[in-house]
Design a protein around this motif. Sequence first.
Motif, short mmCIF file in Angstrom:
data_model
loop_
_atom_site.label_atom_id
_atom_site.label_comp_id
_atom_site.label_asym_id
_atom_site.label_seq_id
_atom_site.Cartn_x
_atom_site.Cartn_y
_atom_site.Cartn_z
N GLU A 79 12.31 14.56 36.87
CA GLU A 79 12.59 15.90 37.38
C GLU A 79 11.56 16.29 38.43
O GLU A 79 11.87 16.94 39.42
CB GLU A 79 12.60 16.91 36.23
CG GLU A 79 13.00 18.31 36.66
CD GLU A 79 13.12 19.27 35.49
OE1 GLU A 79 13.27 20.47 35.73
OE2 GLU A 79 13.04 18.80 34.33
N ARG A 80 10.31 15.86 38.20
CA ARG A 80 9.26 16.14 39.19
C ARG A 80 9.46 15.32 40.46
O ARG A 80 9.19 15.78 41.55
CB ARG A 80 7.87 15.85 38.58
CG ARG A 80 7.41 16.85 37.56
CD ARG A 80 5.96 16.60 37.17
NE ARG A 80 5.80 15.35 36.43
CZ ARG A 80 5.84 15.26 35.11
NH1 ARG A 80 6.07 16.35 34.39
NH2 ARG A 80 5.69 14.10 34.51
N ASP A 81 9.89 14.07 40.30
CA ASP A 81 10.10 13.21 41.46
C ASP A 81 11.36 12.37 41.23
O ASP A 81 11.30 11.28 40.66
CB ASP A 81 8.89 12.30 41.67
CG ASP A 81 9.05 11.43 42.91
OD1 ASP A 81 10.06 11.59 43.63
OD2 ASP A 81 8.17 10.58 43.15
N PRO A 82 12.51 12.87 41.67
CA PRO A 82 13.78 12.17 41.40
C PRO A 82 14.09 11.03 42.36
O PRO A 82 15.18 10.48 42.32
CB PRO A 82 14.81 13.30 41.54
CG PRO A 82 14.21 14.21 42.57
CD PRO A 82 12.72 14.17 42.33
N ARG A 83 13.14 10.66 43.20
CA ARG A 83 13.42 9.65 44.24
C ARG A 83 13.10 8.23 43.77
O ARG A 83 13.00 7.32 44.59
CB ARG A 83 12.62 9.97 45.49
CG ARG A 83 12.96 11.31 46.13
CD ARG A 83 11.92 11.70 47.16
NE ARG A 83 10.61 11.88 46.53
CZ ARG A 83 9.49 12.12 47.20
NH1 ARG A 83 9.55 12.19 48.53
NH2 ARG A 83 8.34 12.27 46.56
N GLN A 84 12.95 8.01 42.50
CA GLN A 84 12.52 6.72 41.97
C GLN A 84 13.70 5.96 41.37
O GLN A 84 14.10 6.22 40.24
CB GLN A 84 11.42 6.93 40.93
CG GLN A 84 10.26 7.77 41.46
CD GLN A 84 9.23 8.05 40.39
OE1 GLN A 84 8.56 7.14 39.94
NE2 GLN A 84 9.11 9.31 39.99
N ALA A 85 14.25 5.04 42.12
CA ALA A 85 15.42 4.30 41.68
C ALA A 85 15.17 3.53 40.38
O ALA A 85 15.99 3.54 39.46
CB ALA A 85 15.87 3.33 42.77
N GLU A 86 13.99 2.87 40.29
CA GLU A 86 13.69 2.11 39.07
C GLU A 86 13.57 3.02 37.86
O GLU A 86 13.90 2.63 36.74
CB GLU A 86 12.41 1.30 39.27
CG GLU A 86 12.59 0.05 40.11
CD GLU A 86 13.53 -0.95 39.46
OE1 GLU A 86 13.54 -1.05 38.22
OE2 GLU A 86 14.27 -1.62 40.19
#
Length: 339
Positions: A79-86
Amino acid sequence: MVSLPFLLLAGVLVVATSFALAWPLRAQRGLFAGIVVAVPVFALSLYSLVGTPAGLEPAQRETPRTLAEAIARLEADLERDPRQAEGWRLLGRAYREEERAEDARDAFARAAKLAPEDVGAQLEYAESRAQADPRSHFDEEAIAILEGVLRDDPDQERARLFLGIARRQAGRDAEAAEIWEPLLPGLGPEAAAGLREQIDLARQAGGLPPLDRSGADAPAAAATEGVRVHVALDPEFAARVRLDPRASVFVIARIPGGPPMPVAAQKRSVAELPLRLTLGDGDSPMPTQKLSELSEVEILARISSSGSATPQEGDIASKAVRVALPSSDIVELTLGADH
């Protein structure tokens, strides 16, 4: 910096998820044993994740006591950083372990969108769509993904396997057989025999003759790699105890007197009993520890109604059988004999 919640969740899930074959259709799992390569160890795939300052807090450094707690930490981190595909892939696998099929599908969808060139992410998303479908069918979106992967890489075995299943589900039987046939040369004898049977059924349904089997099985028995295992229920136990056919059956090989982490494992279901399988290097959850490199292993089976890979009270386990390697014998395991 790698975010600690990811590492903690990876530690909780690595044993459980390594037992599961990536598989969309429970009914087909026994027939295609050994086709899908074991899921990579999660911890080794987390190097690309971006950490957050919250991961340095003392509370975050504590190991989660339950899978639910670990999932909650990962959800907060995403939720803090949703840009992490893994991160989304790891969350999808965690949801899948909890049998939250729709949540898993949505998490894999986020990963696939963030990593459109990552074949693994695309295949997990396609598979999750089938797992979330009430009929366990691959829908149009999943099929389009599988077709695209195979166009780019005709040697992609999981995509070929899944697309063949999708064609069979759609009644396009001759196409399913044609898609599956290239998989045969790369399979071990037992897995090849199971797939060959399904190909023949598909060819028959499609109005085609069975495959030419001349010489196909000649050296198979002698060349079998790994440990062959036969697992069955004790007859008296089976007569007086009604088991859930969906309950998980774990068949594992471990180092005698060594750590609890298995060197090879497969996950099946009670509905498949009695069953025959071969444990080999492809079933190892740890790429640095191969079954073929050992001189002796201990083989056992366990029924888990909860579906958890971690032994729990109430599980039904067979007696462990010690086997010297290499072995051409079939290891006989009986579940319920002591209950």
